[in-house]
Design an enzyme around this catalytic site. Structure first.
Site, short mmCIF file in Angstrom:
data_model
loop_
_atom_site.label_atom_id
_atom_site.label_comp_id
_atom_site.label_asym_id
_atom_site.label_seq_id
_atom_site.Cartn_x
_atom_site.Cartn_y
_atom_site.Cartn_z
N HIS A 243 9.23 -3.70 -0.44
CA HIS A 243 9.09 -4.11 0.96
C HIS A 243 10.48 -4.00 1.59
CE1 HIS A 243 8.20 -6.43 4.53
NE2 HIS A 243 6.92 -6.49 4.18
N ARG A 265 8.41 -6.00 12.39
CA ARG A 265 8.72 -4.63 12.83
C ARG A 265 7.59 -4.08 13.69
NH1 ARG A 265 8.66 -1.23 8.79
NH2 ARG A 265 7.95 -2.67 7.19
#
Length: 587
Positions: A243, A265
């Site tokens: 990740h 994001r």
């Protein structure tokens, strides 16, 4: 020393190992599909609903619920995200059944997800997807799902074996079928053999052999290590997903490595290097909304250039979206960062790629059956659905979809099965001896060896790989494994002897680390989570293959099997003509 005649024995009909999303869903569906009077037992290394990774899910649950989105679009995103390596039949079932499962979660299990003003389910943006399809409960989706599942299972006549650690799959003497599973009752330190007609393994993956990692601390690849010793095939073992945004708060805190969810994001969060310059568009036109593998490599590349933050990572910035807006949308993330001294809403937070999810696993069919009669595998223990890269939001969908599939399949299969099977005495003794080994050696420290393994895997089998590094890693892992065999554990009290379990954890991690390094060496191209600097090209998509690792004697073998493009071939699509490439508005 323990002898098979001295261990506790227990019989059941359906045994489920693991109580995350896959295990609990399997229990509910097995109860519905099996004949009346079927005994169902769930066993877990910790406490039901209080351990494992499903409860740690923050982002949400991918499902195509209209508004232009379709199962076909979700499927194509999954195949493309997995770089054409997924088992397409499994990927299709995942996308198709996610629609069924999300309604089941709401209407039968009792989950409450966030909604739009018109009452429809709110779906947010996740990277690598052409539609906003991620259903969620704020940024704490996993707690909602696992809490409601736990309530359902605890209210039903399902036998619970909590704080029971599975240590061995015990077949019949002729190895044709699974007879049962050997456990350690952690509360007493005694061994317990549980025989069952069907066994579903959903122990979760958990690549905690890396310096930076996200999973629950009890996740140490035990299920895959047991499967390897049982002779089962493991596919895609090189595919460890990092990740991109693990919290980097220093070596003094366990918070380092925990995920700052992808929705940050997706909502417009920006990644900045040490000079506070936005850099992701240097690596991909999608910038921060590229897939996890691409963003992780971008961050790692900045780290190698020393364009880093104080602790050696990069920054994520959300302040430009408005501090009050960030606090409202991501309260869990804001609090997590505040607990570690960062202001996510108005400041900068240090992040680093962190080992998060394991795409590899046991080879299964689309109904969760394995090559060993009586054994079924679902959740992160099963390989195939994600290929080389898992889309954010597909993880908990995979667990709940295939947990339910496994429960249905076991309930149907058990109707055709006869009596319980007798376990192989030799295998049972071998697994007992294996677990007792450290109790026969002089006590020493286990954790320094685990830290050494984590450094070796981060440096040589991490975000960027080479033949030299992967070869070196195999030697380093072998040395750690050898050193572990000389480390002993005090045997005066085995009840909750956590040092004994730390030793067993590291043994599992070493076994699977070797498989990861070997498979990585065998893949001489770069796909998804696996990036070879000496083989940067993705290779011929039409000739795509997946790796298969098996244990032979004391060693490991690896081979390459061709991908079966059963639904769609590279360069093609199943979307109707005229469908837009993406439904996501450009940022």
């Amino acid at each position: 020393m323990a002898h098979p005649t001295e261990i506790d024995r227990h019989d059941t009909d359906i045994l489920i190992i693991g109580t995350g999303g896959a295990g609990l869903f399997a229990a509910l569906h097995a109860q519905q599909s099996a004949p009346p009077g079927t005994r169902i037992t769930i066993a877990v290394k910790g406490l039901i609903g209080k351990c494992g990774c499903t409860r740690m899910v923050q982002g949400g649950y991918n499902v195509a619920l209209g508004g232009g989105d379709t199962v076909e679009r979700h499927f194509m995103d999954t195949i493309r995200g997995g770089k054409w390596l997924p088992n397409q039949d499994m990927a299709w079932k995942l996308c198709e059944q996610a629609v069924v499962r999300i309604h089941e979660l709401e209407n039968e299990v009792g989950c409450f997800f966030d909604r739009n003003p018109d009452g429809s389910l709110h779906q947010k943006a996740f990277a690598g997807q052409t539609a906003d399809r991620t259903v969620h409960k704020g940024d704490l989706t996993g707690i909602e799902i696992i809490s409601r599942l736990m309530e359902q299972v605890l209210s039903r006549p399902v036998e619970k074996l909590q704080e029971h650690r599975a240590i061995g799959l015990i077949p019949t003497a002729d190895k044709s079928a699974l007879a049962g599973v050997l456990f350690i009752d952690m509360r007493t330190g005694r061994f317990r053999l549980v025989r069952a007609k069907t066994v579903m393994m959903a122990t979760g993956g958990g690549p905690t052999m890396y310096k930076y990692n996200t999973p629950s601390g009890d996740k140490t690849m035990d299920g895959l290590a047991m499967a390897l010793r049982a002779g089962l095939e493991l596919r895609d073992m090189e595919m460890v997903q990092f990740h991109p945004t693990g919290l980097l708060a220093g070596d003094h805190t366990r918070m380092t490595g925990t995920v700052l969810e992808e929705g940050l994001r997706g909502a417009g969060g920006q990644l900045l290097n040490g000079a506070q310059n936005r850099f992701m568009f240097d690596y991909d036109p999608k910038g921060e909304r590229a897939t996890r593998d691409v963003v992780s490599r971008g961050i790692y590349s900045e780290m190698r250039k020393n364009n880093t933050s104080e602790n050696g990572g990069v920054f994520i910035s959300m302040a430009h979206l408005g501090p009050d807006n960030v606090r409202a949308k991501f309260p869990g993330m804001v609090k997590r960062c505040a607990d570690s001294g960062f202001d996510l809403a108005a400041g900068l937070v240090e992040v680093v790629p962190t080992a998060h999810y394991f795409m590899g696993g046991v080879v299964v069919d689309a109904d969760t059956r394995t090559a060993l009669e009586g054994l079924y595998v679902a959740g992160e223990d099963a390989g195939g659905a994600h290929g080389s890269n898992r889309l954010g939001g597909n993880g908990v969908a995979n667990s709940t979809v295939y947990g339910g599939v496994a429960g249905d399949t076991m309930g149907a299969d058990i109707r055709k099965m006869g009596a319980l099977r007798d376990p192989c005495p030799a295998t049972l003794q071998a697994e007992i001896d294996r677990a007792m080994h450290p109790l026969t050696r002089k006590p020493d420290l286990v954790q320094p060896l685990r830290h050494t393994l984590q450094e070796a895997m981060w440096e040589d089998v991490g975000v960027l790989r080479t033949e030299t590094g992967l070869t070196r890693a195999q030697t380093r892992i072998a040395d750690i494994s050898d050193a572990l065999m000389d480390v002993g554990v005090a045997a005066d009290n085995l009840a909750f002897n956590l040092t004994w379990h730390d030793w067993l954890n590291l043994r599992s991690l070493c076994d699977i680390s070797q498989a990861i390094a070997l498979a990585g060496l065998a893949r001489e191209n770069s796909r998804g989570a696996h990036y070879r600097e000496d083989f940067p090209d993705e290779g011929d998509l039409d000739a795509s293959y997946f790796t298969v690792v098996t244990q032979t004697g004391e060693g490991l073998d690896v081979r390459r099997d061709p991908v079966d493009f059963s639904i769609v071939r590279p360069g093609e699509t199943i979307l109707p003509d005229g469908e837009p490439e993406t439904l996501v508005a450009a940022q």
